[in-house]
Design an enzyme around this catalytic site. Sequence first.
Site, mmCIF file in Angstrom:
data_model
loop_
_atom_site.group_PDB
_atom_site.id
_atom_site.type_symbol
_atom_site.label_atom_id
_atom_site.label_comp_id
_atom_site.label_asym_id
_atom_site.label_seq_id
_atom_site.Cartn_x
_atom_site.Cartn_y
_atom_site.Cartn_z
ATOM 1 N N MET A 1 13.674 4.073 57.632
ATOM 2 C CA MET A 1 12.448 4.818 58.230
ATOM 3 C C MET A 1 11.660 5.133 57.007
ATOM 4 O O MET A 1 11.272 6.697 56.852
ATOM 5 C CB MET A 1 12.873 5.376 59.217
ATOM 6 C CG MET A 1 11.286 6.072 60.386
ATOM 7 S SD MET A 1 11.656 6.721 61.005
ATOM 8 C CE MET A 1 11.638 8.692 60.645
ATOM 9 N N PRO A 2 11.055 4.916 56.706
ATOM 10 C CA PRO A 2 9.950 5.882 55.207
ATOM 11 C C PRO A 2 9.229 6.903 55.796
ATOM 12 O O PRO A 2 8.283 5.855 56.884
ATOM 13 C CB PRO A 2 9.243 4.160 54.307
ATOM 14 C CG PRO A 2 9.610 3.280 55.020
ATOM 15 C CD PRO A 2 10.600 2.832 56.099
ATOM 16 N N TYR A 3 8.834 7.442 55.464
ATOM 17 C CA TYR A 3 7.781 7.983 55.701
ATOM 18 C C TYR A 3 7.351 8.712 54.044
ATOM 19 O O TYR A 3 7.875 9.251 53.009
ATOM 20 C CB TYR A 3 8.156 9.381 56.359
ATOM 21 C CG TYR A 3 7.634 10.601 55.914
ATOM 22 C CD1 TYR A 3 6.998 10.621 57.226
ATOM 23 C CD2 TYR A 3 7.839 11.977 55.298
ATOM 24 C CE1 TYR A 3 6.097 12.055 57.646
ATOM 25 C CE2 TYR A 3 7.162 13.527 55.313
ATOM 26 C CZ TYR A 3 6.036 13.456 56.761
ATOM 27 O OH TYR A 3 5.487 14.504 56.538
ATOM 28 N N LYS A 35 9.924 -2.562 53.765
ATOM 29 C CA LYS A 35 10.095 -2.062 54.683
ATOM 30 C C LYS A 35 9.215 -2.699 55.779
ATOM 31 O O LYS A 35 8.794 -3.320 55.821
ATOM 32 C CB LYS A 35 9.013 -0.768 54.428
ATOM 33 C CG LYS A 35 10.250 -0.311 53.193
ATOM 34 C CD LYS A 35 11.880 0.211 53.700
ATOM 35 C CE LYS A 35 12.932 0.467 53.348
ATOM 36 N NZ LYS A 35 13.480 1.369 52.780
ATOM 37 N N HIS A 41 5.955 5.315 58.541
ATOM 38 C CA HIS A 41 5.340 6.463 58.797
ATOM 39 C C HIS A 41 4.156 7.252 58.166
ATOM 40 O O HIS A 41 5.272 7.098 56.550
ATOM 41 C CB HIS A 41 6.286 7.820 59.649
ATOM 42 C CG HIS A 41 6.533 7.427 60.890
ATOM 43 N ND1 HIS A 41 6.260 7.393 62.038
ATOM 44 C CD2 HIS A 41 8.140 6.623 61.150
ATOM 45 C CE1 HIS A 41 7.163 7.304 62.406
ATOM 46 N NE2 HIS A 41 8.159 6.757 61.999
#
Length: 67
Positions: A1-3, A35, A41
């Site tokens: 989960m990239p932020y 991704k 996010h």
Amino acid sequence: MPYVNIKITDENVTITQKKELIKGVTQLLVDILNKRPETTHVVIDEVPIDNWGVQGELYSEIKHKYN
């Protein structure tokens, strides 16, 4: 989960510009890191120019010198 957290000064950035930033950053993560957009996010923090420093000075004071 990239932020991804984008910090910008609070100088009249429009909703349209924010949407474009979020869409563009998301697409970069999809294209470059493979991704999934539904788990990516992006948060935009707008910082008052009195709370931003550059060259050892407040950005608000530097900006007023050149306006």
